[in-house]
Design a protein around this motif. Structure first.
Motif, PDB file in Angstrom:
ATOM      1  N   LYS A 165      78.147 -35.512   8.970  1.00 41.58           N
ATOM      2  CA  LYS A 165      78.661 -37.034   7.607  1.00 41.58           C
ATOM      3  C   LYS A 165      78.595 -36.512   6.585  1.00 41.58           C
ATOM      4  CE  LYS A 165      75.333 -40.795   9.947  1.00 41.58           C
ATOM      5  NZ  LYS A 165      74.761 -41.448   9.790  1.00 41.58           N
ATOM      6  N   GLY A 166      79.544 -37.544   5.895  1.00 40.84           N
ATOM      7  CA  GLY A 166      80.483 -37.481   4.213  1.00 40.84           C
ATOM      8  C   GLY A 166      80.749 -38.774   4.281  1.00 40.84           C
ATOM      9  N   THR A 167      81.677 -38.320   2.807  1.00 36.03           N
ATOM     10  CA  THR A 167      82.538 -39.288   2.230  1.00 36.03           C
ATOM     11  C   THR A 167      83.792 -38.782   2.129  1.00 36.03           C
ATOM     12  OG1 THR A 167      82.376 -38.465  -0.183  1.00 36.03           O
ATOM     13  CG2 THR A 167      80.414 -40.439   0.775  1.00 36.03           C
ATOM     14  N   TRP A 168      84.799 -39.693   2.143  1.00 35.48           N
ATOM     15  CA  TRP A 168      86.102 -39.537   1.596  1.00 35.48           C
ATOM     16  C   TRP A 168      86.528 -40.738   0.285  1.00 35.48           C
ATOM     17  CZ3 TRP A 168      89.876 -43.819   1.767  1.00 35.48           C
ATOM     18  CH2 TRP A 168      89.300 -44.770   2.531  1.00 35.48           C
ATOM     19  N   GLN A 169      87.961 -40.204  -0.109  1.00 34.77           N
ATOM     20  CA  GLN A 169      88.241 -40.878  -0.806  1.00 34.77           C
ATOM     21  C   GLN A 169      89.934 -40.400  -1.381  1.00 34.77           C
ATOM     22  OE1 GLN A 169      85.972 -42.563  -3.402  1.00 34.77           O
ATOM     23  NE2 GLN A 169      87.945 -43.889  -3.872  1.00 34.77           N
ATOM     24  N   ILE A 170      90.252 -41.458  -1.927  1.00 35.90           N
ATOM     25  CA  ILE A 170      91.936 -41.536  -1.712  1.00 35.90           C
ATOM     26  C   ILE A 170      92.311 -41.618  -3.307  1.00 35.90           C
ATOM     27  CG2 ILE A 170      94.553 -42.353  -0.984  1.00 35.90           C
ATOM     28  CD1 ILE A 170      93.951 -43.077   1.402  1.00 35.90           C
ATOM     29  N   SER A 171      92.844 -40.285  -4.097  1.00 42.13           N
ATOM     30  CA  SER A 171      93.562 -40.877  -5.681  1.00 42.13           C
ATOM     31  C   SER A 171      94.114 -41.974  -5.862  1.00 42.13           C
ATOM     32  CB  SER A 171      93.573 -39.544  -5.775  1.00 42.13           C
ATOM     33  OG  SER A 171      95.864 -39.136  -4.826  1.00 42.13           O
ATOM     34  N   SER A 172      94.102 -42.484  -6.890  1.00 45.43           N
ATOM     35  CA  SER A 172      94.568 -43.708  -7.639  1.00 45.43           C
ATOM     36  C   SER A 172      95.804 -43.273  -7.381  1.00 45.43           C
ATOM     37  CB  SER A 172      94.167 -43.498  -9.033  1.00 45.43           C
ATOM     38  OG  SER A 172      94.625 -42.991  -9.613  1.00 45.43           O
ATOM     39  N   ASP A 173      96.279 -42.753  -8.088  1.00 40.91           N
ATOM     40  CA  ASP A 173      97.647 -42.486  -6.806  1.00 40.91           C
ATOM     41  C   ASP A 173      98.709 -41.884  -5.706  1.00 40.91           C
ATOM     42  OD1 ASP A 173      97.675 -39.468  -6.780  1.00 40.91           O
ATOM     43  OD2 ASP A 173      98.366 -38.856  -8.620  1.00 40.91           O
ATOM     44  N   GLN A 174      98.268 -42.237  -5.144  1.00 40.44           N
ATOM     45  CA  GLN A 174      97.813 -42.640  -3.172  1.00 40.44           C
ATOM     46  C   GLN A 174      98.237 -40.739  -2.982  1.00 40.44           C
ATOM     47  OE1 GLN A 174      99.861 -45.617  -2.490  1.00 40.44           O
ATOM     48  NE2 GLN A 174      98.993 -47.112  -3.561  1.00 40.44           N
ATOM     49  N   LYS A 175      98.012 -39.753  -3.485  1.00 45.61           N
ATOM     50  CA  LYS A 175      98.617 -38.671  -3.025  1.00 45.61           C
ATOM     51  C   LYS A 175      97.573 -37.471  -2.737  1.00 45.61           C
ATOM     52  CE  LYS A 175     102.827 -38.885  -6.519  1.00 45.61           C
ATOM     53  NZ  LYS A 175     103.231 -38.091  -7.317  1.00 45.61           N
ATOM     54  N   GLU A 176      96.356 -37.778  -2.549  1.00 44.70           N
ATOM     55  CA  GLU A 176      95.164 -36.699  -2.967  1.00 44.70           C
ATOM     56  C   GLU A 176      93.956 -37.318  -1.846  1.00 44.70           C
ATOM     57  OE1 GLU A 176      94.063 -33.576  -5.394  1.00 44.70           O
ATOM     58  OE2 GLU A 176      93.088 -34.701  -5.753  1.00 44.70           O
ATOM     59  N   LEU A 177      93.749 -36.938  -0.734  1.00 53.28           N
ATOM     60  CA  LEU A 177      93.029 -36.831   0.300  1.00 53.28           C
ATOM     61  C   LEU A 177      91.735 -36.122  -0.018  1.00 53.28           C
ATOM     62  CD1 LEU A 177      91.543 -39.130   2.128  1.00 53.28           C
ATOM     63  CD2 LEU A 177      92.170 -37.315   3.963  1.00 53.28           C
ATOM     64  N   SER A 178      90.039 -36.812  -0.481  1.00 55.63           N
ATOM     65  CA  SER A 178      89.143 -36.025  -0.940  1.00 55.63           C
ATOM     66  C   SER A 178      88.399 -36.117   0.514  1.00 55.63           C
ATOM     67  CB  SER A 178      88.232 -36.410  -2.110  1.00 55.63           C
ATOM     68  OG  SER A 178      89.653 -36.077  -3.167  1.00 55.63           O
ATOM     69  N   LEU A 179      87.528 -35.103   0.817  1.00 54.85           N
ATOM     70  CA  LEU A 179      86.289 -35.271   1.949  1.00 54.85           C
ATOM     71  C   LEU A 179      85.081 -34.254   1.439  1.00 54.85           C
ATOM     72  CD1 LEU A 179      88.542 -34.700   5.337  1.00 54.85           C
ATOM     73  CD2 LEU A 179      88.381 -36.515   3.466  1.00 54.85           C
ATOM     74  N   ALA A 180      84.198 -34.829   1.483  1.00 48.05           N
ATOM     75  CA  ALA A 180      83.213 -34.919   1.147  1.00 48.05           C
ATOM     76  C   ALA A 180      82.196 -33.975   1.676  1.00 48.05           C
ATOM     77  CB  ALA A 180      82.829 -35.153  -0.664  1.00 48.05           C
ATOM     78  N   PHE A 181      81.679 -33.085   2.431  1.00 44.56           N
ATOM     79  CA  PHE A 181      80.110 -32.644   3.095  1.00 44.56           C
ATOM     80  C   PHE A 181      79.324 -31.690   2.479  1.00 44.56           C
ATOM     81  CE2 PHE A 181      84.075 -33.716   6.302  1.00 44.56           C
ATOM     82  CZ  PHE A 181      83.273 -34.651   6.756  1.00 44.56           C
ATOM     83  N   VAL A 182      79.051 -30.147   3.054  1.00 45.31           N
ATOM     84  CA  VAL A 182      78.559 -29.711   1.378  1.00 45.31           C
ATOM     85  C   VAL A 182      79.353 -29.429   0.501  1.00 45.31           C
ATOM     86  CG1 VAL A 182      77.303 -26.916   1.351  1.00 45.31           C
ATOM     87  CG2 VAL A 182      77.434 -28.825   3.618  1.00 45.31           C
TER      88      VAL A 182
END
Length: 307
Positions: free
Chosen positions: A96-113
């Protein structure tokens, strides 16, 4: 009146843009699988990610490349939820982790370890593709019909007990080496078959080759061979573990960590180590062990292993 109209128009435009952003992010919500054309690229990205941190695991991945590409990776599922939680289900377990899309909609961040960022190439309600830090593009396809099963698995699996059992195995392993109990150590392996593979780092291999022309870069070799050595009868042996990570689905498990090996009061070598475990007859066993090594006189001990 003109000012009020301007404010109203501005308000409507801002609301419209925010709605567009929200709709864009909502496209990713759901269950996704790696597209067939991207399975090999996904494998490449996986290997590249571990090259600097876990050479032993890289060697293991490379040895199973074909089966991973054809059988394992196609079964991986990514579940993106509206609350920005992220679940990954693999044939060996879930994370399990988290996800986030940047405000300019150009970048996807996936957070685990750790957090990894990807450039978004395409994102619709049915397909999306990202470019990795290694410049490779991975495409995903949405799969709606599996969602209920994946959600159930993510919510219901409790692997705390399995990890505690595996920690006991780790402690038994360390104690067997320290007490030089070769029988106890052998019993920790599946069918009492010791699969213990060493992988030399380049400079340490070159050094070892000068000492022994028959030395091999990868071979069956390890601490288990030292336990009954009469020359070491009065010399203590110990393996210390650092940064231990356990991944399991309750039946299979992978344990990865850093280690240093000590003879007497001297650290002789250090590196990364990876175990493949299986649970049989309600007991965890080591199916295979693979480790890298650096000789101390070739590459000094990292600061986090100094005591």
């Amino acid at each position: 009146m003109k000012t009020k109209i301007t404010i109203l128009v501005t308000f409507l435009i801002v609301n419209f843009l925010n709605a567009q952003k929200n709709n864009f992010s909502k496209n990713i919500v759901g269950l996704w699988k790696i597209s067939e054309k991207s399975t090999e690229v996904y494998f490449f990205d996986l290997v590249e990610n571990y090259k600097k941190s876990d050479a032993a695991l890289v060697a293991q991945l490379e040895s199973q490349k074909q089966s991973l590409i054809t059988s394992f990776i196609p079964e991986i599922r990514y579940q993106f939820d509206e609350d920005f939680s992220l679940g990954i289900i693999t044939p060996q377990g879930s994370q399990k982790g988290t996800w986030q899309i940047s405000s300019d909609q150009k970048e996807l961040s996936l957070a685990f370890v750790r957090t990894t960022k990807y450039k978004i190439e395409i994102l619709t309600s049915s397909v999306f593709s990202i470019t990795t830090e290694f410049g490779k593009t991975i495409s995903f396809e949405k799969v709606k019909e599996e969602k209920s099963n994946i959600d159930k698995e993510l919510n219901d699996i409790d692997l705390t007990a399995s990890k505690k059992e595996i920690q006991i195995l780790i402690d038994d392993f360390k104690n067997a080496i320290k007490s030089k109990d070769s029988i106890a150590l052998t019993n920790l392996f599946y069918n009492k078959k010791v699969v213990w593979i060493s992988v030399a780092h380049d400079k340490s291999f070159e050094y070892g080759k000068r000492l022994d022309p028959n030395a091999k870069e990868i071979e069956q070799s390890g601490a288990y061979e030292l336990l009954n050595d009469p020359q070491l009868k009065d010399i203590g042996l110990e393996e210390k573990f650092y940064n231990v990570n356990i991944f399991t689905d309750g039946k299979l498990a992978t344990v990865v960590f850093d280690y240093k090996f000590i003879m007497g009061s001297t650290t002789t070598n250090w590196g990364a180590e990876s175990w493949q475990l299986v649970k049989t007859d309600n007991t965890w066993k080591i199916y295979s062990l693979i480790y890298t090594y650096n000789f101390m006189n070739i590459k000094p001990l990292p600061d986090n292993m100094k005591e």
